[in-house]
Motif scaffolding. Structure first.
Motif, PDB file in Angstrom:
ATOM      1  N   ALA A 190       0.771  -1.270   0.238  1.00  0.00           N
ATOM      2  CA  ALA A 190       0.051  -0.062  -0.104  1.00  0.00           C
ATOM      3  C   ALA A 190       0.792   1.316  -0.123  1.00  0.00           C
ATOM      4  N   GLY A 191       2.300   1.091   0.211  1.00  0.00           N
ATOM      5  CA  GLY A 191       3.033   2.460  -0.125  1.00  0.00           C
ATOM      6  C   GLY A 191       3.124   2.866   1.364  1.00  0.00           C
ATOM      7  N   ILE A 192       2.892   2.422   2.440  1.00  0.00           N
ATOM      8  CA  ILE A 192       3.097   2.856   3.902  1.00  0.00           C
ATOM      9  C   ILE A 192       4.353   2.763   4.162  1.00  0.00           C
ATOM     10  N   PRO A 193       5.184   3.715   4.772  1.00  0.00           N
ATOM     11  CA  PRO A 193       6.546   3.694   5.239  1.00  0.00           C
ATOM     12  C   PRO A 193       6.393   2.697   6.506  1.00  0.00           C
ATOM     13  N   VAL A 194       7.358   1.684   6.564  1.00  0.00           N
ATOM     14  CA  VAL A 194       7.324   0.843   7.582  1.00  0.00           C
ATOM     15  C   VAL A 194       8.671   1.464   8.425  1.00  0.00           C
ATOM     16  N   PRO A 195       8.355   1.065   9.612  1.00  0.00           N
ATOM     17  CA  PRO A 195       9.333   1.818  10.704  1.00  0.00           C
ATOM     18  C   PRO A 195      10.457   0.829  10.726  1.00  0.00           C
ATOM     19  N   ALA A 196      11.813   1.215  11.389  1.00  0.00           N
ATOM     20  CA  ALA A 196      12.866   0.359  11.240  1.00  0.00           C
ATOM     21  C   ALA A 196      12.623  -1.010  12.047  1.00  0.00           C
ATOM     22  N   VAL A 197      12.684  -2.135  11.072  1.00  0.00           N
ATOM     23  CA  VAL A 197      12.469  -3.533  11.817  1.00  0.00           C
ATOM     24  C   VAL A 197      13.558  -4.544  11.408  1.00  0.00           C
ATOM     25  N   ALA A 198      14.847  -4.051  11.796  1.00  0.00           N
ATOM     26  CA  ALA A 198      16.133  -4.720  11.433  1.00  0.00           C
ATOM     27  C   ALA A 198      15.827  -6.196  12.112  1.00  0.00           C
ATOM     28  N   PRO A 199      15.686  -6.399  13.226  1.00  0.00           N
ATOM     29  CA  PRO A 199      15.460  -7.806  13.805  1.00  0.00           C
ATOM     30  C   PRO A 199      14.403  -8.364  13.307  1.00  0.00           C
ATOM     31  N   ILE A 200      13.066  -8.016  12.747  1.00  0.00           N
ATOM     32  CA  ILE A 200      12.203  -8.712  12.246  1.00  0.00           C
ATOM     33  C   ILE A 200      12.741  -9.064  10.665  1.00  0.00           C
ATOM     34  N   ALA A 201      13.477  -8.300  10.082  1.00  0.00           N
ATOM     35  CA  ALA A 201      13.759  -8.492   8.672  1.00  0.00           C
ATOM     36  C   ALA A 201      15.093  -9.646   8.772  1.00  0.00           C
ATOM     37  N   ALA A 202      15.896  -9.565   9.726  1.00  0.00           N
ATOM     38  CA  ALA A 202      16.786 -10.517   9.824  1.00  0.00           C
ATOM     39  C   ALA A 202      16.155 -12.034  10.363  1.00  0.00           C
ATOM     40  N   GLY A 203      15.245 -12.014  10.874  1.00  0.00           N
ATOM     41  CA  GLY A 203      14.434 -13.287  11.442  1.00  0.00           C
ATOM     42  C   GLY A 203      13.897 -13.962   9.940  1.00  0.00           C
ATOM     43  N   LEU A 204      13.317 -12.895   9.282  1.00  0.00           N
ATOM     44  CA  LEU A 204      12.705 -13.580   7.900  1.00  0.00           C
ATOM     45  C   LEU A 204      13.829 -14.237   7.063  1.00  0.00           C
ATOM     46  N   ARG A 205      14.651 -12.932   6.857  1.00  0.00           N
ATOM     47  CA  ARG A 205      15.907 -13.887   5.930  1.00  0.00           C
ATOM     48  C   ARG A 205      16.562 -14.973   6.538  1.00  0.00           C
ATOM     49  N   ALA A 206      16.644 -15.155   7.801  1.00  0.00           N
ATOM     50  CA  ALA A 206      17.229 -16.330   8.327  1.00  0.00           C
ATOM     51  C   ALA A 206      16.295 -17.639   7.913  1.00  0.00           C
ATOM     52  N   SER A 207      15.091 -17.503   8.025  1.00  0.00           N
ATOM     53  CA  SER A 207      13.993 -18.641   8.091  1.00  0.00           C
ATOM     54  C   SER A 207      13.911 -19.280   6.734  1.00  0.00           C
ATOM     55  N   LEU A 208      14.566 -18.497   5.781  1.00  0.00           N
ATOM     56  CA  LEU A 208      14.443 -19.112   4.461  1.00  0.00           C
ATOM     57  C   LEU A 208      15.441 -20.140   4.211  1.00  0.00           C
ATOM     58  N   GLY A 209      15.238 -21.061   3.418  1.00  0.00           N
ATOM     59  CA  GLY A 209      15.869 -22.333   3.115  1.00  0.00           C
ATOM     60  C   GLY A 209      15.948 -22.499   1.554  1.00  0.00           C
ATOM     61  N   PRO A 210      16.542 -23.679   1.210  1.00  0.00           N
ATOM     62  CA  PRO A 210      16.605 -24.270  -0.149  1.00  0.00           C
ATOM     63  C   PRO A 210      15.228 -24.082  -0.891  1.00  0.00           C
ATOM     64  N   ASP A 211      14.166 -24.823   0.144  1.00  0.00           N
ATOM     65  CA  ASP A 211      12.689 -24.837  -0.408  1.00  0.00           C
ATOM     66  C   ASP A 211      11.848 -23.451   0.041  1.00  0.00           C
ATOM     67  N   GLY A 212      12.465 -22.469   0.270  1.00  0.00           N
ATOM     68  CA  GLY A 212      11.859 -21.648   0.811  1.00  0.00           C
ATOM     69  C   GLY A 212      11.736 -21.534   2.419  1.00  0.00           C
ATOM     70  N   VAL A 213      10.235 -21.279   2.886  1.00  0.00           N
ATOM     71  CA  VAL A 213       9.944 -20.971   4.403  1.00  0.00           C
ATOM     72  C   VAL A 213       8.356 -21.713   4.561  1.00  0.00           C
ATOM     73  N   ALA A 214       8.010 -22.170   5.576  1.00  0.00           N
ATOM     74  CA  ALA A 214       6.911 -22.757   5.884  1.00  0.00           C
ATOM     75  C   ALA A 214       6.262 -21.781   6.902  1.00  0.00           C
ATOM     76  N   THR A 215       4.853 -21.894   6.886  1.00  0.00           N
ATOM     77  CA  THR A 215       4.188 -21.086   7.941  1.00  0.00           C
ATOM     78  C   THR A 215       4.361 -21.468   9.301  1.00  0.00           C
ATOM     79  N   GLY A 216       4.834 -22.484   9.565  1.00  0.00           N
ATOM     80  CA  GLY A 216       5.047 -22.965  11.018  1.00  0.00           C
ATOM     81  C   GLY A 216       5.672 -24.160  11.142  1.00  0.00           C
ATOM     82  N   PRO A 217       6.580 -24.366  12.111  1.00  0.00           N
ATOM     83  CA  PRO A 217       7.488 -25.596  12.345  1.00  0.00           C
ATOM     84  C   PRO A 217       6.582 -26.768  12.248  1.00  0.00           C
ATOM     85  N   GLY A 218       7.283 -27.723  11.511  1.00  0.00           N
ATOM     86  CA  GLY A 218       6.583 -29.025  11.330  1.00  0.00           C
ATOM     87  C   GLY A 218       5.700 -29.007  10.329  1.00  0.00           C
ATOM     88  N   LEU A 219       5.480 -27.823   9.509  1.00  0.00           N
ATOM     89  CA  LEU A 219       4.626 -27.750   8.281  1.00  0.00           C
ATOM     90  C   LEU A 219       5.683 -27.651   7.234  1.00  0.00           C
TER      91      LEU A 219
END
Length: 536
Positions: free
Chosen positions: A279-308
């Protein structure tokens, strides 16, 4: 099924809250609850009543089920959406009558609730089995398993339910036991259980206990599901303290009641951030959240939750969010889900999802992947596939949400900026569909006006070329988006039961208010229609 909304009527853009402030508060709430938030599920809660009476807050779960019964005797959503949760609650409450002495609830109250529910389930004209079966995950396993179990309990029903002796709830036309029997044979053979079945492991009954081919994830969950975890665990065991701890923490969060899936950290965060960015809304600084999202990605992408299993939908939303935050990631993992015609949500998926493919298309476009020959071919193919999925009335529908407004908003967002002779007419047909279905009070909804569906309808309307009837519809709709941050929203999202992810819905409301405010501001200022930019 209507969320609390402000009084209807035309609203000016100047009356709307600052989207940057709203977004900042929302992101703070994301960080405050890492597992993510989801509404309580009657289905999942009743499975814990039946499978884990030893778990803390057992009495609170029984009271929650009794308090949430509808006037017609059912639980859950309208029409066929009531079947799975109502069957689950009936089985759970029958289990308390078989096993428990009343402790915090009335035995007579449980008997009355079960009697009313059975009347509703066996209604040959308006019972939930008479409606089309909603496309809920594992529904074709859950329904026959619960019908079988309830039939067993009613062979010798407790005193007070003798009139139901020998009865068995009906199943919808065309639904049988074939797939459930196949899964049971697979387990009996000792073969590994496919990961996508772990989320509904409870359908195996006692055979699920300590299956050697199944193990809890590091957070203690089986298939990101409290019910599946309880079915696997059986009884508390110090050797499996992680699974017990997972269940204890899950029920403590809502004082007994439980969602269908938890934790949903990546799903919630990627959806919230991608919705705001779209929607073009400026998002405040979210460095820890961005780092967590990036770390969650693997060769197959990422799952909604652990075990899925990893899935293309959550992966696409994560890639889009990271790109919007200035951390673009190579999208190669997405191509693992390419079937040649469209993208599957996960490997071995039955059916296809409009919104998954819309999110894949958006992610590739956001990453600027058109320069890559393969990505360019995919975007053209997905554009054509999405256009083919549009219904004659101009809407889209999807397997992950009960409302066509969600699917239609997702499809239009992905098609914005795409080229081809069919894109512009498809957009205008969708806008016309939304205009024709606005409620007299200005809201939108499948079964009645809701704030969430009104937000999606607003996103559909702003995708159309500017004209007075759209501005009028927006002015009437926006008042329904001004709800408190903690407002109740009816569950509309698909899991084993309908659920609501409240922070994701808040993001949709913020985005819709912002987009509507921009459009209404331009209309008030008299900006020529031709100079109106496209929706982000």
């Amino acid at each position: 099924m209507t969320a609390e909304v402000s009084a209807p009527g035309d609203v000016r853009a100047a009356d709307l809250p600052d989207p940057a402030v709203d977004a900042s508060r929302l992101v703070a709430d994301l960080a405050a609850s890492p597992p993510g938030r989801s509404s309580a599920s009657p289905y999942e809660t009743a499975r814990l009543v039946a499978l884990a009476p030893w778990l803390t807050y057992h009495a609170e779960r029984v009271r929650f089920l009794l308090a949430s019964q509808r006037a017609d005797g059912g639980w859950g959503g309208p029409e066929g959406y009531a079947l799975v949760p109502t069957l689950s609650v009936v089985d759970g409450l029958l289990a308390t009558l078989d096993r428990d002495e009343p402790a915090g609830w009335s035995r007579q109250g449980v008997l009355h609730a079960v009697d009313r529910a059975l009347q509703m389930l066996l209604d040959p004209f308006e019972g939930p089995a008479t409606f089309p079966v909603p496309d809920l995950p594992a529904c074709d396993l859950i329904v026959p398993a619960l019908v079988e179990r309830i039939g067993e309990r009613l062979t010798d029903p407790p005193e007070g339910l003798a009139g139901w002796r020998g009865c068995r709830p009906p199943v919808p036309t065309g639904m049988g036991r074939r797939r459930l029997d196949a899964v049971r044979r697979l387990v009996h053979s000792g073969s590994p259980i496919p990961q996508k079945l772990l989320h509904a492991l409870e359908v195996l009954g006692p055979a699920a206990r300590r299956l050697p081919s199944v193990a809890p994830t590091p957070v203690g969950a089986i298939g990101a599901s409290p019910a599946a975890t309880a079915a696997w665990l059986g009884t508390p065991d110090a050797r499996e303290h992680l699974a017990t701890q997972y269940l204890d923490q899950t029920v403590a969060g809502q004082q007994g009641a439980t969602p269908c899936a938890t934790p949903i950290t990546v799903f919630e965060r990627s959806w919230v951030l991608s919705t705001l960015a779209r929607a073009g809304i400026p998002v405040p600084a979210v460095a820890p959240i961005a780092a967590g999202l990036r770390a969650s990605l693997g060769p197959d992408g990422v799952a909604t939750g652990p075990g899925l299993p990893a899935d293309a939908d959550t992966t696409a939303a994560t890639l889009y969010a990271l790109a919007a935050l200035g951390h673009p990631v190579d999208p190669s993992c997405l191509f693992r889900y390419d079937l040649g015609t469209h993208f599957c949500t996960w490997q071995g998926e039955d059916g296809a999802s409009v919104t998954t493919n819309a999110h894949v298309l958006e992610a590739l476009n956001r990453l600027g992947a058109r320069a890559d020959a393969r990505a360019s071919s995919v975007t053209r193919r997905l554009t054509a596939w999405l256009l083919d999925q549009q219904h004659p009335d101009g809407s889209w529908s999807d397997r992950w949400h009960a409302s066509p407004y969600y699917a239609t908003a997702s499809a239009l967002s992905a098609l914005t900026g795409q080229h081809g002779p069919g894109v512009a007419p498809a957009v205008e047909r969708a806008v016309g569909w939304a205009l024709a279905n606005q409620g007299v009070d200005g809201s939108f909804g499948r079964w009645g006006g809701t704030a969430e569906e009104t937000a999606y309808a607003v996103q559909v309307l702003v995708a159309g070329r500017p004209r007075p009837e759209i501005d009028s519809a927006l002015a009437r709709a926006v008042g329904h988006l001004r709800v408190p941050a903690d407002a109740y929203h009816p569950p509309l999202w698909h899991d084993k039961d309908l659920y609501c992810p409240p922070l994701i819905v808040r993001a949709a409301l913020i985005a819709a208010r912002h987009l509507a405010g921009e459009r209404l501001s331009r209309a008030t200022a008299g900006v020529p229609a031709g100079s109106c930019p496209s929706t982000p």
